[in-house]
Motif scaffolding. Sequence first.
Motif, short mmCIF file in Angstrom:
data_model
loop_
_atom_site.label_atom_id
_atom_site.label_comp_id
_atom_site.label_asym_id
_atom_site.label_seq_id
_atom_site.Cartn_x
_atom_site.Cartn_y
_atom_site.Cartn_z
N UNK A 64 -38.48 -85.39 19.99
CA UNK A 64 -37.87 -84.43 19.54
C UNK A 64 -38.84 -83.68 18.06
N UNK A 65 -39.22 -82.65 18.39
CA UNK A 65 -40.25 -81.98 17.44
C UNK A 65 -40.25 -80.48 17.31
N UNK A 66 -40.56 -80.07 15.89
CA UNK A 66 -40.51 -78.86 15.53
C UNK A 66 -41.73 -78.24 15.01
N UNK A 67 -41.70 -76.96 14.81
CA UNK A 67 -42.84 -76.24 14.24
C UNK A 67 -42.00 -75.87 12.90
N UNK A 68 -42.87 -76.11 11.69
CA UNK A 68 -42.16 -75.63 10.41
C UNK A 68 -43.14 -74.52 10.03
N UNK A 69 -42.39 -73.31 9.62
CA UNK A 69 -43.08 -72.27 9.05
C UNK A 69 -42.74 -71.94 7.76
N UNK A 70 -43.53 -71.83 6.83
CA UNK A 70 -43.19 -71.57 5.07
C UNK A 70 -44.07 -70.56 4.63
#
Length: 237
Positions: free
Chosen positions: A154-160
């Motif tokens: 279970x993995x996500x990209x994080x955009x800041x």
Amino acid sequence: MLTQLVPLFLLASAVYANTEKAIFLGPPTVNIPSAHPTLNDLHLDTLTPSNWAIRTHLEAQFPNISSPHGKATWLILDGLTEGQRYEVRVCWAATQPTAFEINTYELQIVFETPELISELSEYSWSRQPPENDSESQPKLDDNVRALDSERDASILFLQILAAADYYTMDEKLMSSVSPVYVDIILDPFFLNVLPRSLLPTVAYITAVAFASWFVARYISNRIRCAAAEANHGKKTQ
């Protein structure tokens, strides 16, 4: 008594001076292939529930037509649990006025969206180490090795997105925005109700509340006993 503690819990969650946060659920697991290019080849910082905080500098810029929300930084959120609630926080000093926007994306969404994959590719290229420079090659830790291995995760990209949020007569500061010193924190929710980082605060407040209740009860009983003895003494006189 517990209802009286709710305002204290809310105050405890607001102790960070400048904080931007996003709450999300862990996505369904997907297969992460080991064939190159892998996620590790992107050279992105990775946050996990066990490696939950990063202190770093984020590049920022003034909003413009092509980047209305500022400059993008990308990270990977790994080791998540499907359906688990999480919070990502970005904390920074008030001396660096910055507007942050936090977004999370599933891998497939990023790879299928031209704007996102182009932005991710540009950021990834900016983090590639120079060729034949062994000193700049990152050391492989457990998180990096995991990104190179085939697995279901279970993995996500994080955009800041960081946009400079100030105006000054100093031309140098207006033409060149300094990097923002931040803490990036991944905080799982306990029982999907309360951020894990607040558990010590809640435990302390609860312990103080119960201790105060017992002390107050003891003092009240002592006062009643003293009053009863005084009344009994007056009656016997």
